[in-house]
Design a protein around this motif. Structure first.
Motif, mmCIF file in Angstrom:
data_model
loop_
_atom_site.group_PDB
_atom_site.id
_atom_site.type_symbol
_atom_site.label_atom_id
_atom_site.label_comp_id
_atom_site.label_asym_id
_atom_site.label_seq_id
_atom_site.Cartn_x
_atom_site.Cartn_y
_atom_site.Cartn_z
ATOM 1 N N GLY A 25 28.664 -51.040 49.992
ATOM 2 C CA GLY A 25 29.460 -51.354 48.801
ATOM 3 C C GLY A 25 28.810 -50.783 47.558
ATOM 4 N N PRO A 26 29.580 -50.678 46.476
ATOM 5 C CA PRO A 26 29.064 -50.066 45.248
ATOM 6 C C PRO A 26 27.811 -50.751 44.700
ATOM 7 N N ASP A 27 27.705 -52.065 44.891
ATOM 8 C CA ASP A 27 26.515 -52.737 44.358
ATOM 9 C C ASP A 27 25.244 -52.223 45.028
ATOM 10 N N GLN A 28 25.387 -51.633 46.246
ATOM 11 C CA GLN A 28 24.210 -51.131 46.956
ATOM 12 C C GLN A 28 23.827 -49.714 46.563
ATOM 13 N N LEU A 79 29.564 -38.079 41.065
ATOM 14 C CA LEU A 79 30.259 -39.046 41.925
ATOM 15 C C LEU A 79 31.454 -39.655 41.185
ATOM 16 N N GLY A 80 31.215 -40.052 39.939
ATOM 17 C CA GLY A 80 32.291 -40.641 39.136
ATOM 18 C C GLY A 80 33.422 -39.651 38.915
ATOM 19 N N HIS A 81 33.062 -38.396 38.759
ATOM 20 C CA HIS A 81 34.079 -37.363 38.571
ATOM 21 C C HIS A 81 34.923 -37.218 39.833
ATOM 22 N N TRP A 82 34.255 -37.282 40.980
ATOM 23 C CA TRP A 82 34.975 -37.202 42.253
ATOM 24 C C TRP A 82 35.951 -38.385 42.390
ATOM 25 N N VAL A 83 35.476 -39.587 42.031
ATOM 26 C CA VAL A 83 36.340 -40.774 42.123
ATOM 27 C C VAL A 83 37.568 -40.598 41.226
ATOM 28 N N SER A 101 15.123 -44.176 50.566
ATOM 29 C CA SER A 101 15.840 -43.290 51.493
ATOM 30 C C SER A 101 17.304 -43.156 51.093
ATOM 31 N N LEU A 102 17.896 -44.228 50.581
ATOM 32 C CA LEU A 102 19.274 -44.122 50.114
ATOM 33 C C LEU A 102 19.369 -43.144 48.951
ATOM 34 N N THR A 103 18.412 -43.257 48.029
ATOM 35 C CA THR A 103 18.418 -42.377 46.861
ATOM 36 C C THR A 103 18.316 -40.916 47.300
ATOM 37 N N ASN A 104 17.445 -40.681 48.314
ATOM 38 C CA ASN A 104 17.260 -39.313 48.796
ATOM 39 C C ASN A 104 18.503 -38.718 49.424
ATOM 40 N N CYS A 105 19.285 -39.551 50.091
ATOM 41 C CA CYS A 105 20.454 -38.954 50.755
ATOM 42 C C CYS A 105 21.737 -39.028 49.942
ATOM 43 N N LEU A 106 21.658 -39.575 48.722
ATOM 44 C CA LEU A 106 22.861 -39.632 47.878
ATOM 45 C C LEU A 106 23.497 -38.264 47.574
ATOM 46 N N PRO A 107 22.707 -37.282 47.104
ATOM 47 C CA PRO A 107 23.344 -36.006 46.743
ATOM 48 C C PRO A 107 24.045 -35.345 47.933
ATOM 49 N N ALA A 130 22.701 -44.392 41.977
ATOM 50 C CA ALA A 130 23.381 -43.196 41.483
ATOM 51 C C ALA A 130 23.258 -43.116 39.960
ATOM 52 N N GLU A 131 23.305 -44.274 39.340
ATOM 53 C CA GLU A 131 23.191 -44.343 37.879
ATOM 54 C C GLU A 131 21.794 -43.893 37.440
#
Ligand code: C2E
Ligand code: MG
Ligand code: MG
Ligand code: MG
Length: 285
Positions: free
Chosen positions: A73-76, A90-94, A26-32, A81-82
């Motif tokens: 946190g990023p570890d989660q 995401l990295g570009h936004w950061v 579910s996390l993967t699905n809502c990432l974009p 995302a990778e």
């Protein structure tokens, strides 16, 4: 399932990993959508010079304010995302956001001396053909000097990279961007390999600084850090230590010749305004 007790334990483990698979899914699905909805934010953790205690800059650390799960946190989510490729936008936004912030700090004169911002780069970003062009575009549009940007790349992401694969990093280094080798000492890179990398900073992994929490410090850890610092300085690299949690540690690491430190002893990662307060407190004391 040979034993009842063992069976019980297995059931728990299964339920647990089911929950993890569902959560992951579910996390993967809502990432974009999360990126479009502006659910990511950045905390900054100061980097402090060990010789005079001044703030030299800050590392940008991304967080996700998930509408249901709260702050993640990023570890989660970075591994998700990778593996889905979302890490590139995401990295570009950061990078864009951190560059804008660093430019603002510089304009406000947030600390004495030139303040820098560190941004983590993932392996997919490193391999992305537009990395150099997009980084240059971000520097141009934010008006940030290339020397105010440090890109952190993990040792593991570079192990085995050939000259061709290192070219984008070398181009960025030639433009004046600082490249740091993050989590240094956790991979298995051949030390002579360091000479071939376009890096200017080693970020010594937290595992090496743990032995300095007590006085006297762990003698083996002291020897290791001493060796790494001397090698780094011989190669003209600066050494940053992560995970400094106590004043004792900071003092050991300063005596051992480390250049810069980062850790809870100085400040936890926090909102960008905190950097301002921190340097004002420093300047006042
Ligand atoms: P890292 O780059 O090695 O960042 C340092 C981590 O150590 C951060 O964890 C920071 O909060 C934590 N830390 C700092 N001081 C202390 C201390 O004194 N004690 C302890 N125990 N921990 C300390 P965080 O924020 O959870 O980030 C974890 C990792 O996620 C980072 O490790 C980095 O590899 C990755 N990451 C964070 N932001 C980004 C990003 O924008 N892009 C990519 N690709 N990766 C990111
Ligand atoms: Mg880092
Ligand atoms: Mg690190
Ligand atoms: Mg680390």
């Amino acid at each position: 399932r040979a034993k009842a007790a063992g069976g019980n334990r297995y059931e728990l483990a299964d339920a647990d990993s089911d929950a993890r698979v569902i959560a992951r899914h579910s996390l993967t699905n809502c990432l974009p959508a999360a990126l479009d909805n502006g659910e990511f934010f950045i905390e900054y953790q100061p980097l402090v010079r060990l010789d005079d205690g001044t703030v030299r800059g800050a590392e940008a650390l991304v967080r996700w304010l998930h509408p249901v799960h709260g702050v993640l946190g990023p570890d989660q989510f970075i591994p998700l995302a990778e593996s889905t490729g979302l890490i590139v936008p995401l990295g570009h936004w950061v990078l864009q956001e951190a560059a804008r912030q660093a430019r603002a700090w510089r304009a406000e004169g947030t600390c004495e001396g030139p303040l820098r911002v560190n941004v983590n780069l993932s392996p997919s970003q490193l391999r992305h053909p537009a990395l150099v062009a997009e980084t240059v575009a971000v520097l141009d549009s934010s008006g940030l000097d290339p020397s105010a940007l440090c890109l952190e790349v993990t040792e593991n992401a570079l192990i085995g990279a050939d000259e061709e694969e290192l070219r984008p990093l070398r181009q960025l280094a030639d433009l004046g961007v600082d490249i740091a080798l993050d989590d240094f000492g956790t991979g298995y890179s051949n030390l002579s390999y360091l000479r071939r990398l376009p890096v200017s900073t080693l970020k010594l992994d937290r595992s090496f600084t743990r032995g300095m929490q007590r006085a006297p410090a762990d003698p083996v850890d002291v020897k290791i850090v001493e060796g790494i610092v001397s090698l780094a300085h011989t190669l003209d690299l600066s050494v940053t230590v992560e995970g400094v949690e106590t004043g004792t540690q900071a003092e050991h690491l300063r005596v051992l010749g480390c250049d810069t430190a980062q850790g809870w002893y100085y400040a936890r990662p926090g909102p960008p305004e905190r950097l301002h307060t921190l340097s004002l407190v420093d300047a006042a004391s």
